[in-house]
Scaffold this motif. Structure first.
Motif, short mmCIF file in Angstrom:
data_model
loop_
_atom_site.label_atom_id
_atom_site.label_comp_id
_atom_site.label_asym_id
_atom_site.label_seq_id
_atom_site.Cartn_x
_atom_site.Cartn_y
_atom_site.Cartn_z
N ALA A 110 22.62 24.69 -59.32
CA ALA A 110 23.53 23.82 -58.56
C ALA A 110 23.77 24.26 -57.13
O ALA A 110 24.23 23.47 -56.32
CB ALA A 110 24.87 23.75 -59.30
N SER A 111 23.45 25.51 -56.77
CA SER A 111 23.74 25.97 -55.41
C SER A 111 22.83 25.35 -54.36
O SER A 111 23.08 25.50 -53.16
CB SER A 111 23.63 27.49 -55.32
OG SER A 111 22.27 27.90 -55.42
N SER A 112 21.77 24.64 -54.79
CA SER A 112 20.85 24.06 -53.80
C SER A 112 20.66 22.56 -53.97
O SER A 112 19.92 21.95 -53.19
CB SER A 112 19.49 24.75 -53.89
OG SER A 112 18.86 24.47 -55.14
N VAL A 113 21.26 21.96 -54.96
CA VAL A 113 21.05 20.53 -55.21
C VAL A 113 21.91 19.74 -54.22
O VAL A 113 23.05 19.38 -54.50
CB VAL A 113 21.38 20.15 -56.66
CG1 VAL A 113 21.10 18.66 -56.89
CG2 VAL A 113 20.60 21.02 -57.63
N ALA A 114 21.37 19.50 -53.04
CA ALA A 114 22.13 18.86 -51.96
C ALA A 114 22.17 17.36 -52.14
O ALA A 114 21.20 16.73 -52.54
CB ALA A 114 21.52 19.22 -50.62
#
Length: 338
Positions: free
Chosen positions: A330-334
């Motif tokens: 989830a830290s990169s799912v922009a």
């Protein structure tokens, strides 16, 4: 005429076992099967074999101890590697001595003296501050395997992943999500992995036509506190990045904390990618996108290579590259990127 002394190789041949097994019997290893021990002892008693402790046989005997030199015990990635080393070593009766060096070259030299004085049979180096020339000289005399971090020293083996390509894939992941303002925070450039990962970062930018910006590249250590401090520096820039590639999960978690403390959202405002896939990656909020290193397998492979060179008649100096994977979280799912 005085009868020629029997050698350990002759004892092994007559008993139908390896030289390593004879060494284990002489060292009272509990891992030798009882029937095998008796076969060896029968030959020793029959021919009155006496180990030549001052001669050639001393160099053939095993202590059944292996040193693991690691810069610290605090990073979880090292614990997983050591577990792989220990498990593989147990299969052949080896004891593993883990020695933190705090990246002090003099401490490393002191520990390598344990090989000179026959207190250990070989060394696995997770990270070293010694020059490749110094490590090559040691490798000519002793069995040495470099694991995770390595230099191109001669007469040593190494096992790692392709750090340059892994970093390229991590940055490409951010580009594919729509990001172009991508920063990088890394560890000490003394480490080859840092230099390789920066090369991968730069190659990804070049391939996708993104200009390299010096102010978006920061160095510290691989720790949480460095990730937080460097992320704060990046966010204070007149034009801050929209995504940050971190060279360790610890740095990545610290980066996420800094972004959230600044009142910004991950990944909506700033996306974050880490490296290693340690337990920290799934403990952060949000969970951290990262490069998975096969840590346990790195350790097992290093120990397997070391045992081969410690016990085999022909040493091999291999550079083994294990596969890695990108784990998207989830830290990169922009939802929106620039």
């Amino acid at each position: 005429m005085q009868q020629k002394s029997m050698t350990i190789q002759e004892v092994a041949r007559l008993a139908g076992v390896s030289v390593a097994t004879v060494s284990r019997v002489l060292n009272n290893s509990p891992l030798v099967k009882e029937n095998t021990r008796e076969k060896v002892l029968d030959v020793i008693r029959k021919f009155d074999y006496q180990p030549n402790l001052l001669g050639r046989d001393l160099r053939r005997l095993e202590t059944m101890r292996v040193l693991v030199l690691t810069p610290t015990l605090e990073r979880s990635i090292f614990a997983d590697i050591v577990q792989g080393i220990e498990d593989r070593g147990k299969e052949d009766g080896y004891y593993v001595l883990v020695c933190p060096t705090s990246n002090y070259a003099e401490r490393e030299r002191e520990l390598f003296q344990m090989l000179q004085t026959r207190l250990a049979d070989g060394v696995i180096v997770i990270s070293t501050t010694l020059s490749k020339e110094e490590l090559s000289a040691l490798g000519q005399k002793h069995s040495i395997v470099q694991c995770l971090e390595f230099t191109d020293a001669s007469y040593t083996c190494s096992v790692s992943i392709d750090d340059e390509q892994a970093a390229f894939d991590a940055v490409s992941h951010l580009v594919e999500l729509g990001h172009r303002r991508i920063a990088m925070i890394g560890g000490s450039t003394i480490n080859l992995s840092t230099r390789l990962r920066e090369q991968g970062y730069r190659r990804a930018l070049e391939q996708f036509g993104i200009p390299f910006r010096e102010e978006w590249v920061k160095y510290g250590d691989y720790e949480h506190v460095d990730g937080e401090a460097l992320a704060n520096e990046l966010m204070k820039l007149p034009e801050p990045p929209k995504a940050i590639f971190c060279m360790s999960d610890s740095m990545g978690v610290g980066c996420i904390n800094a972004v959230r403390k600044a009142g910004r959202r991950v990944p909506e405002d700033i996306a974050v990618v880490g490296f290693d896939n340690t337990r920290e990656a799934t403990m952060s909020l949000p969970e951290l996108t990262t490069i998975h290193q096969p840590k346990y397998d790195l350790g097992r492979t290093a120990m397997k290579m070391l045992i081969h060179n410690m016990t085999g008649s022909n040493k091999t100096y291999e550079n083994v590259i294990l596969p890695y994977t990108l784990i998207a979280r989830a830290s990169s799912v922009a939802t929106a990127a620039e």
